[in-house]
Scaffold this motif. Structure first.
Motif, short mmCIF file in Angstrom:
data_model
loop_
_atom_site.label_atom_id
_atom_site.label_comp_id
_atom_site.label_asym_id
_atom_site.label_seq_id
_atom_site.Cartn_x
_atom_site.Cartn_y
_atom_site.Cartn_z
N PHE A 15 42.05 5.92 -40.52
CA PHE A 15 41.62 4.65 -39.96
C PHE A 15 41.05 4.93 -38.59
CE2 PHE A 15 42.32 0.36 -38.13
CZ PHE A 15 41.59 -0.35 -39.06
N SER A 16 39.80 4.57 -38.39
CA SER A 16 39.11 4.77 -37.12
C SER A 16 39.30 3.52 -36.26
CB SER A 16 37.62 5.00 -37.38
OG SER A 16 36.88 4.93 -36.18
N GLU A 17 39.95 3.69 -35.12
CA GLU A 17 40.12 2.56 -34.20
C GLU A 17 40.26 3.06 -32.78
OE1 GLU A 17 43.70 0.21 -34.63
OE2 GLU A 17 44.83 1.97 -35.21
N ARG A 18 39.67 2.33 -31.88
CA ARG A 18 39.76 2.62 -30.44
C ARG A 18 39.46 4.07 -30.10
NH1 ARG A 18 45.12 -0.95 -29.52
NH2 ARG A 18 44.12 -2.94 -29.93
N GLY A 19 38.45 4.61 -30.74
CA GLY A 19 38.00 5.95 -30.41
C GLY A 19 38.86 7.08 -30.92
N ILE A 45 24.70 -1.10 -46.88
CA ILE A 45 25.83 -0.64 -46.08
C ILE A 45 25.61 0.81 -45.66
CG2 ILE A 45 28.34 -0.35 -46.02
CD1 ILE A 45 27.24 -3.29 -46.39
N GLU A 46 25.61 1.04 -44.37
CA GLU A 46 25.38 2.38 -43.83
C GLU A 46 26.67 2.96 -43.22
OE1 GLU A 46 22.63 3.90 -44.46
OE2 GLU A 46 21.66 2.09 -45.25
N ASP A 47 26.72 4.27 -43.16
CA ASP A 47 27.83 4.99 -42.52
C ASP A 47 27.97 4.47 -41.09
OD1 ASP A 47 29.60 6.84 -41.42
OD2 ASP A 47 28.58 8.58 -42.25
N GLY A 48 29.20 4.12 -40.73
CA GLY A 48 29.48 3.63 -39.38
C GLY A 48 29.60 2.12 -39.30
N GLY A 52 33.86 5.06 -36.35
CA GLY A 52 32.97 3.95 -36.63
C GLY A 52 32.83 3.00 -35.46
N GLY A 53 32.00 2.01 -35.66
CA GLY A 53 31.77 0.99 -34.66
C GLY A 53 32.77 -0.14 -34.80
N GLY A 97 37.80 5.81 -42.67
CA GLY A 97 36.97 7.01 -42.67
C GLY A 97 37.39 7.95 -43.77
N ILE A 98 36.51 8.87 -44.09
CA ILE A 98 36.76 9.88 -45.12
C ILE A 98 36.16 11.20 -44.65
CG2 ILE A 98 34.67 9.19 -46.38
CD1 ILE A 98 36.16 9.92 -49.00
#
Length: 87
Positions: free
Chosen positions: A49-53, A19-22, A31-32, A37-38
């Protein structure tokens, strides 16, 4: 599993399992997809929470170990759900 309390330990542990970052978590970035995120901001550890840029739902934690514990358990669960986890 040895207790993981730092971001470096978490990243190494996840890397060991493929498991890699992203992929299912991100460190300070976006993320993709929709993932947790941290990051450390001015000495305070945050998760988001990373979503929609964008980064949403910031949560401050009392220490690095608490933030890492939150993201780690969610990253492991997501990696297993997506069948990305390697033993």
């Amino acid at each position: 599993m040895k207790e993981i309390t730092t971001l470096a330990e978490m990243k190494a542990y996840l890397h060991k399992h493929g498991i890699e970052d992203g992929s299912v978590y991100t460190h300070g970035g976006l993320g993709g997809g929709e993932i947790d995120g941290i990051e450390e901001i001015d000495g305070v550890w945050h998760t988001y929470f990373s979503e929609r840029g964008s980064k949403n739902g910031y949560c401050a934690w009392p220490d690095e170990a608490s933030a890492v514990a939150y993201v780690l358990q969610r990253a492991i669960a997501l990696a297993k759900q997506y069948r990305m986890w390697r033993d």
